[in-house]
Design a protein around this motif. Structure first.
Motif, PDB file in Angstrom:
ATOM      1  N   ILE A 108       0.835  -1.202   0.000  1.00  0.00           N
ATOM      2  CA  ILE A 108       0.000   0.000   0.000  1.00  0.00           C
ATOM      3  C   ILE A 108       0.871   1.254   0.000  1.00  0.00           C
ATOM      4  CG2 ILE A 108      -1.707   1.309   1.339  1.00  0.00           C
ATOM      5  CD1 ILE A 108      -2.737  -1.419   2.350  1.00  0.00           C
ATOM      6  N   ALA A 109       2.048   1.150   0.625  1.00  0.00           N
ATOM      7  CA  ALA A 109       2.943   2.305   0.719  1.00  0.00           C
ATOM      8  C   ALA A 109       3.528   2.708  -0.628  1.00  0.00           C
ATOM      9  CB  ALA A 109       4.081   2.000   1.704  1.00  0.00           C
ATOM     10  N   GLU A 110       3.681   1.766  -1.557  1.00  0.00           N
ATOM     11  CA  GLU A 110       4.348   2.062  -2.827  1.00  0.00           C
ATOM     12  C   GLU A 110       3.697   3.221  -3.574  1.00  0.00           C
ATOM     13  OE1 GLU A 110       7.270   0.940  -4.057  1.00  0.00           O
ATOM     14  OE2 GLU A 110       7.452   0.028  -2.073  1.00  0.00           O
ATOM     15  N   PRO A 111       2.383   3.195  -3.838  1.00  0.00           N
ATOM     16  CA  PRO A 111       1.789   4.352  -4.543  1.00  0.00           C
ATOM     17  C   PRO A 111       1.829   5.631  -3.725  1.00  0.00           C
ATOM     18  CG  PRO A 111       0.080   2.820  -3.821  1.00  0.00           C
ATOM     19  CD  PRO A 111       1.387   2.128  -3.607  1.00  0.00           C
ATOM     20  N   LEU A 112       1.789   5.499  -2.397  1.00  0.00           N
ATOM     21  CA  LEU A 112       1.847   6.691  -1.540  1.00  0.00           C
ATOM     22  C   LEU A 112       3.226   7.336  -1.578  1.00  0.00           C
ATOM     23  CD1 LEU A 112      -0.173   5.272   1.485  1.00  0.00           C
ATOM     24  CD2 LEU A 112      -0.925   7.048  -0.105  1.00  0.00           C
ATOM     25  N   ARG A 113       4.256   6.523  -1.690  1.00  0.00           N
ATOM     26  CA  ARG A 113       5.621   7.071  -1.830  1.00  0.00           C
ATOM     27  C   ARG A 113       5.735   7.911  -3.088  1.00  0.00           C
ATOM     28  NH1 ARG A 113       7.533   1.910   0.149  1.00  0.00           N
ATOM     29  NH2 ARG A 113       8.440   2.171   2.234  1.00  0.00           N
ATOM     30  N   ARG A 114       5.065   7.472  -4.149  1.00  0.00           N
ATOM     31  CA  ARG A 114       5.126   8.221  -5.408  1.00  0.00           C
ATOM     32  C   ARG A 114       4.448   9.581  -5.278  1.00  0.00           C
ATOM     33  NH1 ARG A 114       4.328   2.925  -7.676  1.00  0.00           N
ATOM     34  NH2 ARG A 114       2.102   3.267  -7.973  1.00  0.00           N
ATOM     35  N   ARG A 115       3.622   9.724  -4.242  1.00  0.00           N
ATOM     36  CA  ARG A 115       2.997  11.028  -3.971  1.00  0.00           C
ATOM     37  C   ARG A 115       3.853  11.880  -3.038  1.00  0.00           C
ATOM     38  NH1 ARG A 115      -2.915  10.370  -1.839  1.00  0.00           N
ATOM     39  NH2 ARG A 115      -2.797  12.631  -2.037  1.00  0.00           N
ATOM     40  N   LEU A 117       5.067  10.912   0.084  1.00  0.00           N
ATOM     41  CA  LEU A 117       4.971  10.629   1.512  1.00  0.00           C
ATOM     42  C   LEU A 117       6.154   9.788   1.963  1.00  0.00           C
ATOM     43  CD1 LEU A 117       2.027  11.511   0.832  1.00  0.00           C
ATOM     44  CD2 LEU A 117       1.261   9.876   2.561  1.00  0.00           C
ATOM     45  N   SER A 118       6.561   9.982   3.214  1.00  0.00           N
ATOM     46  CA  SER A 118       7.658   9.201   3.787  1.00  0.00           C
ATOM     47  C   SER A 118       7.572   9.229   5.304  1.00  0.00           C
ATOM     48  CB  SER A 118       9.018   9.765   3.333  1.00  0.00           C
ATOM     49  OG  SER A 118       9.181  11.102   3.784  1.00  0.00           O
ATOM     50  N   GLY A 119       8.354   8.360   5.933  1.00  0.00           N
ATOM     51  CA  GLY A 119       8.468   8.352   7.387  1.00  0.00           C
ATOM     52  C   GLY A 119       7.146   8.130   8.103  1.00  0.00           C
ATOM     53  N   THR A 120       6.949   8.890   9.180  1.00  0.00           N
ATOM     54  CA  THR A 120       5.746   8.756  10.003  1.00  0.00           C
ATOM     55  C   THR A 120       4.485   9.066   9.218  1.00  0.00           C
ATOM     56  OG1 THR A 120       7.007   9.365  11.985  1.00  0.00           O
ATOM     57  CG2 THR A 120       4.613   9.539  12.110  1.00  0.00           C
ATOM     58  N   GLU A 121       4.554  10.054   8.345  1.00  0.00           N
ATOM     59  CA  GLU A 121       3.393  10.422   7.533  1.00  0.00           C
ATOM     60  C   GLU A 121       2.962   9.262   6.635  1.00  0.00           C
ATOM     61  OE1 GLU A 121       1.984  14.092   4.611  1.00  0.00           O
ATOM     62  OE2 GLU A 121       4.107  13.563   4.750  1.00  0.00           O
ATOM     63  N   LEU A 122       3.944   8.559   6.082  1.00  0.00           N
ATOM     64  CA  LEU A 122       3.648   7.419   5.220  1.00  0.00           C
ATOM     65  C   LEU A 122       3.011   6.296   6.029  1.00  0.00           C
ATOM     66  CD1 LEU A 122       3.848   5.923   2.509  1.00  0.00           C
ATOM     67  CD2 LEU A 122       6.174   5.253   3.149  1.00  0.00           C
ATOM     68  N   ARG A 123       3.572   6.006   7.196  1.00  0.00           N
ATOM     69  CA  ARG A 123       3.037   4.927   8.032  1.00  0.00           C
ATOM     70  C   ARG A 123       1.597   5.227   8.441  1.00  0.00           C
ATOM     71  NH1 ARG A 123       2.614   3.634  13.425  1.00  0.00           N
ATOM     72  NH2 ARG A 123       2.787   1.402  13.900  1.00  0.00           N
ATOM     73  N   ARG A 124       1.327   6.464   8.813  1.00  0.00           N
ATOM     74  CA  ARG A 124      -0.038   6.834   9.190  1.00  0.00           C
ATOM     75  C   ARG A 124      -1.000   6.703   8.017  1.00  0.00           C
ATOM     76  NH1 ARG A 124       1.391  12.339  12.636  1.00  0.00           N
ATOM     77  NH2 ARG A 124       2.005  11.297  14.591  1.00  0.00           N
ATOM     78  N   ALA A 125      -0.541   7.060   6.831  1.00  0.00           N
ATOM     79  CA  ALA A 125      -1.385   6.970   5.644  1.00  0.00           C
ATOM     80  C   ALA A 125      -1.708   5.514   5.311  1.00  0.00           C
ATOM     81  CB  ALA A 125      -0.711   7.653   4.461  1.00  0.00           C
ATOM     82  N   VAL A 126      -0.742   4.623   5.492  1.00  0.00           N
ATOM     83  CA  VAL A 126      -0.971   3.197   5.235  1.00  0.00           C
ATOM     84  C   VAL A 126      -2.022   2.656   6.195  1.00  0.00           C
ATOM     85  CG1 VAL A 126       0.063   0.895   5.390  1.00  0.00           C
ATOM     86  CG2 VAL A 126       1.284   2.730   4.218  1.00  0.00           C
ATOM     87  N   LEU A 127      -1.876   2.960   7.466  1.00  0.00           N
ATOM     88  CA  LEU A 127      -2.844   2.484   8.458  1.00  0.00           C
ATOM     89  C   LEU A 127      -4.226   3.082   8.209  1.00  0.00           C
ATOM     90  CD1 LEU A 127      -0.693   2.551  11.723  1.00  0.00           C
ATOM     91  CD2 LEU A 127      -1.253   0.586  10.277  1.00  0.00           C
ATOM     92  N   ALA A 128      -4.262   4.354   7.805  1.00  0.00           N
ATOM     93  CA  ALA A 128      -5.541   4.997   7.501  1.00  0.00           C
ATOM     94  C   ALA A 128      -6.214   4.317   6.308  1.00  0.00           C
ATOM     95  CB  ALA A 128      -5.329   6.482   7.215  1.00  0.00           C
ATOM     96  N   ALA A 129      -5.416   3.915   5.324  1.00  0.00           N
ATOM     97  CA  ALA A 129      -5.961   3.227   4.148  1.00  0.00           C
ATOM     98  C   ALA A 129      -6.583   1.893   4.547  1.00  0.00           C
ATOM     99  CB  ALA A 129      -4.866   3.023   3.110  1.00  0.00           C
ATOM    100  N   LEU A 130      -5.930   1.177   5.455  1.00  0.00           N
ATOM    101  CA  LEU A 130      -6.458  -0.100   5.920  1.00  0.00           C
ATOM    102  C   LEU A 130      -7.715   0.095   6.767  1.00  0.00           C
ATOM    103  CD1 LEU A 130      -3.088  -1.846   6.810  1.00  0.00           C
ATOM    104  CD2 LEU A 130      -4.645  -2.486   4.956  1.00  0.00           C
TER     105      LEU A 130
END
Length: 265
Positions: A108-115, A117-130
């Protein structure tokens, strides 16, 4: 304004066999179109052509304009920019889309990285997506490999991945066929809620008219690669014009309850 505008789409094999013949359709923001037909009708190939994902040995001609980008003939570099951002796809079997050797959270993080996102922000976005796809224990799911999840959980992860970049168009290619009836109903309810929340356009591909009636506003019926009938879902179900469509209606089950459910939505 249209998100997807297909004009005279024809898909051929390298040997010249026509698999989709002169198909045209369009989708505006918030519209839901069900693409229905039996196996081999060309519906899944149409969905793949929208993202430039046709299998090797097949070629498309005509026009497929996705959010202003001409897909037919576009380079892989150009297509990479529209995939995920403008349109995303959920397949029938999530193992087709999920890497069996990669944890769900990383996928799930792969497409978010392309936007960016990284670090804590990325982790929060992954959990929010789930959480958005109503998966319990999102942290545990994020650490899990696909084989450690049920079929329904895998499909929700695939949906979370598809929606991660908030696409304008969601393509759902038989997303519930491999699931049991209860899980299927839960996933359709979830899909309906997420689509309404984000006002996305939807191209819902299925062989099951009863399932399409739960999701789509309009239906386009394909037979042997050609469009044979199109109209409002209720009109298609209650008064189909073509013999082929009438046969699909006759073979479907739970159509009345599906339409009643939509009316009360």
């Amino acid at each position: 304004m249209t998100i997807l505008d297909i004009r005279d789409l024809t898909i051929r094999t390298a040997g010249g066999r026509v698999l989709v013949d002169g198909l045209s359709l369009s989708l505006a923001p918030g519209q839901r179109l069900g693409l229905i037909g039996e196996s081999g009708s060309g519906k899944s190939l149409t969905s793949l052509a929208v993202l430039g994902l046709l299998p090797e040995g097949m070629a498309a001609s005509g026009s497929v304009e996705l959010a202003g980008t001409q897909v037919v003939g576009a380079s892989e570099r150009r297509l990479a920019k529209v995939r995920g951002r403008d349109a995303a796809i959920v397949f029938q079997e999530p193992l087709t889309a999920l890497d069996p050797l990669m944890r769900a959270g990383r996928q799930i993080a792969e497409p978010l990285r392309r936007r960016g996102l990284s670090g804590t922000e990325l982790r929060r976005a992954v959990l929010a997506a789930l959480e958005r796809v109503l998966l319990p224990e999102p942290e545990r799911i994020a650490r899990a490999f696909p084989h450690e999840m049920s079929g329904g959980q895998r499909q929700r992860v695939a949906l979370a991945m598809a929606l991660a970049c908030e696409p304008k168009l969601l393509i759902a290619d038989e997303p519930t066929t491999a699931l049991d009836v209860t899980v299927q109903a839960e996933l359709l309810d979830l899909l309906d809620a997420l689509v309404r929340e984000r006002e996305m356009a939807v191209l819902f591909v299925s062989h099951d008219l009863a399932v399409v009636a739960k999701v789509a506003d309009r239906v386009l019926v394909l037979k042997d690669g050609r469009a044979v009938e199109e109209g409002d879902v209720r009109d298609i179900v209650t008064a189909p014009r073509e013999p082929y469509t009438r046969a699909l209606v006759a073979s479907a089950r739970q159509l009345e309850s599906a339409l009643d459910r939509r009316s009360g939505r």
